[in-house]
Design a protein around this motif. Structure first.
Motif, PDB file in Angstrom:
ATOM      1  N   LYS A  48       0.831  -1.209   0.000  1.00 51.46           N
ATOM      2  CA  LYS A  48       0.000   0.000   0.000  1.00 51.46           C
ATOM      3  C   LYS A  48       0.865   1.258   0.000  1.00 51.46           C
ATOM      4  N   LYS A  49       1.860   1.295   0.887  1.00 53.52           N
ATOM      5  CA  LYS A  49       2.725   2.470   0.976  1.00 53.52           C
ATOM      6  C   LYS A  49       3.583   2.615  -0.285  1.00 53.52           C
ATOM      7  N   SER A  50       4.009   1.495  -0.884  1.00 56.94           N
ATOM      8  CA  SER A  50       4.778   1.549  -2.127  1.00 56.94           C
ATOM      9  C   SER A  50       3.981   2.242  -3.222  1.00 56.94           C
ATOM     10  N   ASN A  51       2.719   1.854  -3.363  1.00 59.64           N
ATOM     11  CA  ASN A  51       1.875   2.463  -4.395  1.00 59.64           C
ATOM     12  C   ASN A  51       1.655   3.952  -4.123  1.00 59.64           C
ATOM     13  N   GLU A  52       1.506   4.319  -2.851  1.00 60.53           N
ATOM     14  CA  GLU A  52       1.322   5.732  -2.494  1.00 60.53           C
ATOM     15  C   GLU A  52       2.573   6.547  -2.841  1.00 60.53           C
ATOM     16  N   LEU A  53       3.747   6.004  -2.527  1.00 65.61           N
ATOM     17  CA  LEU A  53       5.001   6.719  -2.802  1.00 65.61           C
ATOM     18  C   LEU A  53       5.240   6.851  -4.305  1.00 65.61           C
ATOM     19  N   ILE A  54       4.944   5.790  -5.053  1.00 71.63           N
ATOM     20  CA  ILE A  54       5.138   5.837  -6.498  1.00 71.63           C
ATOM     21  C   ILE A  54       4.216   6.871  -7.122  1.00 71.63           C
ATOM     22  N   LYS A  55       2.992   6.973  -6.600  1.00 66.78           N
ATOM     23  CA  LYS A  55       2.050   7.973  -7.103  1.00 66.78           C
ATOM     24  C   LYS A  55       2.609   9.375  -6.883  1.00 66.78           C
ATOM     25  N   LYS A  56       3.238   9.598  -5.751  1.00 67.44           N
ATOM     26  CA  LYS A  56       3.837  10.906  -5.462  1.00 67.44           C
ATOM     27  C   LYS A  56       5.038  11.171  -6.371  1.00 67.44           C
ATOM     28  N   LEU A  57       5.804  10.124  -6.671  1.00 70.41           N
ATOM     29  CA  LEU A  57       6.938  10.287  -7.577  1.00 70.41           C
ATOM     30  C   LEU A  57       6.457  10.634  -8.989  1.00 70.41           C
ATOM     31  N   GLU A  58       5.337  10.034  -9.387  1.00 70.71           N
ATOM     32  CA  GLU A  58       4.774  10.344 -10.702  1.00 70.71           C
ATOM     33  C   GLU A  58       4.395  11.819 -10.811  1.00 70.71           C
ATOM     34  N   ALA A  59       4.001  12.416  -9.682  1.00 67.26           N
ATOM     35  CA  ALA A  59       3.590  13.826  -9.687  1.00 67.26           C
ATOM     36  C   ALA A  59       4.767  14.779  -9.894  1.00 67.26           C
ATOM     37  N   ASN A  98       3.746  -4.321   8.143  1.00 62.31           N
ATOM     38  CA  ASN A  98       3.639  -3.252   9.128  1.00 62.31           C
ATOM     39  C   ASN A  98       3.537  -1.893   8.429  1.00 62.31           C
ATOM     40  N   GLU A  99       2.331  -1.315   8.417  1.00 63.23           N
ATOM     41  CA  GLU A  99       2.088  -0.041   7.733  1.00 63.23           C
ATOM     42  C   GLU A  99       2.821   1.128   8.397  1.00 63.23           C
ATOM     43  N   LYS A 100       3.245   0.963   9.640  1.00 62.58           N
ATOM     44  CA  LYS A 100       3.834   2.073  10.385  1.00 62.58           C
ATOM     45  C   LYS A 100       5.360   2.126  10.263  1.00 62.58           C
ATOM     46  N   ILE A 101       5.930   1.366   9.340  1.00 58.45           N
ATOM     47  CA  ILE A 101       7.385   1.274   9.279  1.00 58.45           C
ATOM     48  C   ILE A 101       8.045   2.620   9.026  1.00 58.45           C
ATOM     49  N   LEU A 102       7.467   3.457   8.153  1.00 60.26           N
ATOM     50  CA  LEU A 102       8.081   4.758   7.868  1.00 60.26           C
ATOM     51  C   LEU A 102       8.049   5.660   9.091  1.00 60.26           C
ATOM     52  N   TYR A 103       7.000   5.529   9.879  1.00 64.27           N
ATOM     53  CA  TYR A 103       6.915   6.313  11.115  1.00 64.27           C
ATOM     54  C   TYR A 103       7.921   5.774  12.142  1.00 64.27           C
ATOM     55  N   ASN A 104       8.120   4.447  12.143  1.00 63.74           N
ATOM     56  CA  ASN A 104       9.136   3.862  13.014  1.00 63.74           C
ATOM     57  C   ASN A 104      10.513   4.428  12.688  1.00 63.74           C
ATOM     58  N   VAL A 105      10.820   4.473  11.390  1.00 65.11           N
ATOM     59  CA  VAL A 105      12.118   5.002  10.942  1.00 65.11           C
ATOM     60  C   VAL A 105      12.265   6.452  11.377  1.00 65.11           C
ATOM     61  N   ASP A 106      11.196   7.217  11.257  1.00 70.20           N
ATOM     62  CA  ASP A 106      11.226   8.636  11.629  1.00 70.20           C
ATOM     63  C   ASP A 106      11.513   8.808  13.117  1.00 70.20           C
ATOM     64  N   ILE A 107      10.859   7.999  13.942  1.00 73.61           N
ATOM     65  CA  ILE A 107      11.072   8.071  15.393  1.00 73.61           C
ATOM     66  C   ILE A 107      12.509   7.683  15.746  1.00 73.61           C
ATOM     67  N   ILE A 108      13.025   6.639  15.090  1.00 75.35           N
ATOM     68  CA  ILE A 108      14.397   6.198  15.355  1.00 75.35           C
ATOM     69  C   ILE A 108      15.394   7.294  14.989  1.00 75.35           C
ATOM     70  N   MET A 160       8.983  -4.037  14.550  1.00 75.05           N
ATOM     71  CA  MET A 160       8.899  -3.249  15.777  1.00 75.05           C
ATOM     72  C   MET A 160       7.505  -2.643  15.893  1.00 75.05           C
ATOM     73  N   LEU A 161       6.923  -2.750  17.085  1.00 79.18           N
ATOM     74  CA  LEU A 161       5.571  -2.245  17.311  1.00 79.18           C
ATOM     75  C   LEU A 161       5.563  -1.249  18.473  1.00 79.18           C
ATOM     76  N   ASN A 162       4.604  -0.313  18.412  1.00 79.91           N
ATOM     77  CA  ASN A 162       4.372   0.637  19.525  1.00 79.91           C
ATOM     78  C   ASN A 162       5.670   1.312  19.961  1.00 79.91           C
ATOM     79  N   ILE A 163       6.419   1.785  18.999  1.00 75.31           N
ATOM     80  CA  ILE A 163       7.713   2.401  19.294  1.00 75.31           C
ATOM     81  C   ILE A 163       7.523   3.830  19.806  1.00 75.31           C
ATOM     82  N   SER A 164       8.334   4.216  20.778  1.00 79.60           N
ATOM     83  CA  SER A 164       8.258   5.580  21.310  1.00 79.60           C
ATOM     84  C   SER A 164       9.639   6.019  21.795  1.00 79.60           C
ATOM     85  N   MET A 165       9.885   7.319  21.726  1.00 74.84           N
ATOM     86  CA  MET A 165      11.155   7.874  22.191  1.00 74.84           C
ATOM     87  C   MET A 165      11.051   8.176  23.678  1.00 74.84           C
TER      88      MET A 165
END
Length: 330
Positions: free
Chosen positions: A102-113, A137-147, A213-218
């Motif tokens: 799902k996230k791959s398709n969303e990112l590719i759509k943004k790249l097309e723009a 895990n749909e939240k992986i990009l948010y996990n990366v951001d928190i890390i 990784m789930l429920n990650i927090s700083m």
């Protein structure tokens, strides 16, 4: 046609038209540009459009006029990203297992723009995300951001970690207890994203698949393990470890056939010293690796082109591994 309330936005919509409908191979005539502006309820006269083009050029847009078949066409010839660069980014998003479908398709759509609608079709032809092995895990990009935030803020993180069982069910490690880790880096290895950090409770460096990784927090507490890591290097760590499986770090001597020199370089780097054999057909290397079954399997996969020469305890591990495999198939 009377001027509308949107008239002050003419330059903005004109830029949008150039970005969406033109590129090096596709241009618009003044009449076509006027028609497109009318779609946005904006009136444009031929003589004012020339001034508008000049304003956009001054702003930084590479707008070029070109005569073709007795008509004059205007187009945006260069952009922030070239089509070849966008194709590379699309390929990276497609092949990354840690990004969900799902996230791959969303990112590719943004790249097309980021390119014209004409060139976006070239990118769309490359989209083959469906059916690929992808993370759940749909939240992986948010996990990366928190890390990343935790690393830049020198803070520890807390999270739960899971694995899959034979029923394809998600099972929390440590009975669901949270891990308290000091993150020191992120590594993309074996088509997955890993966080590398220090675990004070075990006083060792560990790595975790970010998509597990789930429920990650700083946390408020500062990171620990700086003294333990010393001059720890993420790139060197990735070279030592195979498929991100743990093992005892040892200096291992490996003898290769010359024909697989490229494989040895891909794995250990060009700076690794190759010591030629007297037979002229082999060379040996001394490298630090984490000796795991995955490392042994990598050596086995090279057949007679690779052989562990030392130390003796690692040679014995290889012999035992080969014997176990043989006993399963004899």
């Amino acid at each position: 046609m009377a001027k509308s309330i949107y008239q002050k936005c003419k330059l903005l919509f004109l830029m949008k038209i150039f970005m969406e409908l033109t590129d090096e191979e596709h241009g618009l005539t003044l009449s076509e540009i006027t028609e497109e502006l009318e779609r946005y309820q904006i009136v444009a006269e031929r003589k004012t459009l020339y001034d508008d083009f000049e304003m956009l050029r001054h702003f930084g847009l590479d707008i070029v006029g070109e005569k073709c078949d007795r008509k004059f066409y205007y187009k945006l010839c260069s952009r922030e990203f070239e089509i070849a660069e966008l194709k590379l980014l699309v390929d990276s998003v497609q092949s990354a297992k840690f990004i969900t479908e799902k996230k791959s398709n969303e990112l590719i759509k943004k790249l097309e723009a980021l390119t014209s609608k004409h060139e976006a079709k070239l990118l769309h032809r490359q989209v083959y995300v469906t059916g690929r092995v992808k993370a759940d895990n749909e939240k992986i990009l948010y996990n990366v951001d928190i890390i990343h935030d935790a690393i830049s803020s020198n803070k520890r993180i807390k999270f739960q970690y899971f694995s899959w069982n034979e029923k394809k069910e998600m099972v929390l490690r440590h009975g669901g207890a949270y891990y308290d880790i000091s993150p020191w880096g992120l590594s993309w290895d074996d088509e997955n994203y890993y966080m590398i950090g220090y675990d004070k409770s075990d006083e060792i460096i560990k790595h975790f698949r970010v998509d597990k990784m789930l429920n990650i927090s700083m946390q408020e507490q500062a990171r620990e393990g700086k003294e333990k890591l010393g001059d720890f290097n993420i790139a060197d760590y990735s070279k030592k470890i195979f498929s991100m499986f743990d093992g005892e770090e040892q200096n291992v001597k490996i003898r290769f056939k010359n024909s697989v020199a490229g494989i040895a370089i891909d794995r250990f780097g060009r700076e690794t010293v190759f010591v030629p054999d007297k037979d002229g057909e082999h060379f040996t290397v001394n490298v630090k690796v984490l000796v795991s079954r995955q490392f042994l399997a990598w050596i086995i996969s090279l057949g007679d082109a690779a052989q562990i020469v030392g130390p003796e305890n690692v040679v014995k591990k290889m012999k035992d591994e080969i014997e176990n495999i043989y006993n399963k198939y004899k």
